[in-house]
Design an enzyme around this catalytic site. Structure first.
Site, PDB file in Angstrom:
ATOM      1  N   LYS A 126       0.860  -1.190   0.000  1.00 26.03           N
ATOM      2  CA  LYS A 126       0.000   0.000   0.000  1.00 26.03           C
ATOM      3  C   LYS A 126       0.888   1.229   0.000  1.00 26.03           C
ATOM      4  O   LYS A 126       2.043   1.169   0.429  1.00 26.03           O
ATOM      5  CB  LYS A 126      -0.885  -0.004   1.258  1.00 26.03           C
ATOM      6  CG  LYS A 126      -2.106   0.863   1.168  1.00 26.03           C
ATOM      7  CD  LYS A 126      -3.278   0.196   0.473  1.00 26.03           C
ATOM      8  CE  LYS A 126      -4.407   1.154   0.245  1.00 26.03           C
ATOM      9  NZ  LYS A 126      -5.627   0.486  -0.253  1.00 26.03           N
ATOM     10  N   ASP A 166      -7.080   4.534  -4.403  1.00 27.26           N
ATOM     11  CA  ASP A 166      -7.729   4.381  -3.088  1.00 27.26           C
ATOM     12  C   ASP A 166      -8.342   5.755  -2.807  1.00 27.26           C
ATOM     13  O   ASP A 166      -8.578   6.533  -3.756  1.00 27.26           O
ATOM     14  CB  ASP A 166      -6.701   3.974  -2.015  1.00 27.26           C
ATOM     15  CG  ASP A 166      -7.353   3.566  -0.690  1.00 27.26           C
ATOM     16  OD1 ASP A 166      -7.886   2.453  -0.615  1.00 27.26           O
ATOM     17  OD2 ASP A 166      -7.358   4.367   0.265  1.00 27.26           O
TER      18      ASP A 166
END
Ligand code: NDP
Length: 450
Positions: A126, A166
């Site tokens: 991430k 995201d």
């Protein structure tokens, strides 16, 4: 055995001070792995827990950029490459002022198990930056994305690490980052997913997380001999995940009565139909406005509740789908939902439900779908985008949607059956964590101490 899990958790807290979201995610996963650790002593012997909670690599970097007035700004960017036991690192990039290591680590850690559950060969990672896209001009967004990729390009690649979007990162931002990567590397490869359809993107990727969480919730309802028809549904958020959850729930016959953003909640007792959703898509994706404008525009019975989240509106609800951000549904919210008849809570966002709220819901007989299983449709479709890029092919809408649905049905079945097998029937948290963990842990053992 109790000592092993507790001592690993305590070491995480000690080594990563003040990263409370990361602690929370590790605690939830480790606690639910207890039955698997007891059954498989080899995991302790190979120190799998100690290894899995430590990222393989994390890069923190400076992102300097110039605004439209010529002023220089400096943000902090990062990419955390958590685990590559079953494939290249894969996970989104978040641009939000709250981004710091604790958030990106929690998301990267969750991503390991989520990606394993999809059945596709993807490791977990991430990234993000503490940049606030709100109020920025188009050129400022472009310059920031370019500055971010000017460092990130060194650490990613189609066989190494494939980021996606995201919070705060959609097709527009992916485009600006892809442009810089392509220019510096002089290659057109599938280094990012969530790309535009004209330049390597996959059909259904935009819709995938929202559709996927709805397909998952439909499976949860099916276990209870129910479906979405005429169900009252509360959704939070009004971004990518929320928008397409609203669309799919409505298509399946449910009535969505709320959406929100970080300023407040819209309560529409008549339901958000296809026409009203069209307005939200334009408002959020084109005009980049606030959800309050929905209430101003449609008027009538619609209420705007500033500073509030959907869950405590005192009205009957069958299904709640938190689709905004972490820790947006707490114990008091859970109590209100149970009092108002909720049967299913299904997480579109990552870790939107606090640990005590999750426990409360499960103890009160609510079917609870954790994000790492329920929202895996996004990354699964990213995996399908990678497969299409590798083959230089584009599948049809029907093909991708059918594969997405199939993956969500399989994830649901895997989580459900694993929970049953390990003595926690109906507990999707235990089922999803153990199923994802087993796959990664076995691969780590097979690959030796690396
Ligand atoms: P978007 O940026 O498109 O939308 C985020 C939504 O959540 C917006 O409505 C935003 O409101 C709201 N929000 C953000 N931060 C807060 C906050 N602190 N408090 C209240 N509301 C907030 O993001 P996505 O829809 O892509 O992501 C939503 C969630 O889903 C995240 O948890 C993400 O990690 C998760 N997720 C996303 C996937 C994807 O494919 N996009 C895949 C899997 C999970 P505002 O506009 O006011 O900021």
């Amino acid at each position: 055995m109790v000592d092993y899990i507790t001592s690993v958790y305590e070491t995480v807290v000690e080594k990563n001070p003040a990263q409370k979201e990361f602690h929370q995610a590790v605690k939830e996963v480790l606690e639910s792995l207890r039955p698997a650790i007891e059954k498989h002593p080899e995991f302790k012997q190979h120190k799998i827990l100690e290894r899995i909670v430590e990222p393989e690599r994390q890069v923190i970097f400076r992102v300097p950029w110039v605004d439209d007035k010529g002023e220089i700004h400096v943000n902090r960017g990062m990419r955390i490459q958590f685990n590559s036991a079953i494939g290249p690192y894969k996970g989104g990039i978040r641009f939000h002022p709250t981004v710091y290591e604790g958030i990106i680590k929690f998301l990267g850690f969750e991503q390991i198990f989520k990606n394993a559950l999809t059945g596709l060969p993807m490791g977990g990672g991430k990234g993000g930056a503490d940049f606030d896209p709100k109020g920025k001009s188009e050129t400022e967004i472009m310059r920031f994305c370019q500055a971010f990729m000017l460092e990130l390009f060194r650490h990613v690649g189609p066989d190494t690490d494939v980021p996606a979007g995201d919070i705060g990162v959609g097709t527009r931002e992916i485009g600006y980052m892809f442009g810089v990567y392509k220019k510096i590397r002089n290659e057109f490869t599938g280094v990012l997913t969530g790309k535009g359809l004209e330049w390597g993107g996959s059909l259904v990727r935009t819709e995938a997380t929202g559709y996927g969480v709805t397909y998952f919730a439909a499976e949860m309802l099916k276990v209870k001999n129910m479906d979405f028809k005429d169900k009252i549904v509360m959704i939070s958020g009004s971004g990518n995940v929320a928008q397409y959850a609203v669309q799919k729930v409505t298509q399946l016959g449910g009535k969505v009565i709320t959406v929100s953003d970080s300023d407040g909640t819209v309560y529409d007792p008549d339901g958000i139909d296809a026409k009203k959703l069209e307005y939200i898509l334009e408002l959020k994706n084109v005009k980049r406005g606030r959800i309050k404008e929905y209430a101003d525009h449609f008027g009538g019975n619609i209420q705007y509740l500033p500073g509030r989240r959907p869950w405590r509106i005192g009205t009957h609800v069958d299904v709640a789908m938190p689709c905004a951000t972490q820790n947006e549904l707490d114990l008091e919210d859970a109590r209100t939902l149970v009092n108002n008849g909720v049967k299913v809570v299904c997480e579109g966002a990552n870790m939107p439900t606090t640990l005590d709220a999750t426990d409360y819901l499960i103890k009160n007989g609510v079917a609870f779908g954790p994000g790492k299983a329920a929202n895996a449709g996004g990354v699964a479709t990213s995996g399908l985008e990678m497969a299409q890029n590798s083959q230089r092919l584009s599948w049809t809408w029907e093909e991708v949607d059918a594969k997405l649905k199939n993956i969500m049905v399989n994830i649901h079945r895997t989580a459900y059956e694993t929970a049953q097998k390990y003595g926690y029937p109906g507990n999707y948290v235990v089922g999803a964590n153990i199923a994802g963990f087993l796959k990664v842990a076995k691969a780590m053992i097979a690959q030796g101490v690396v």
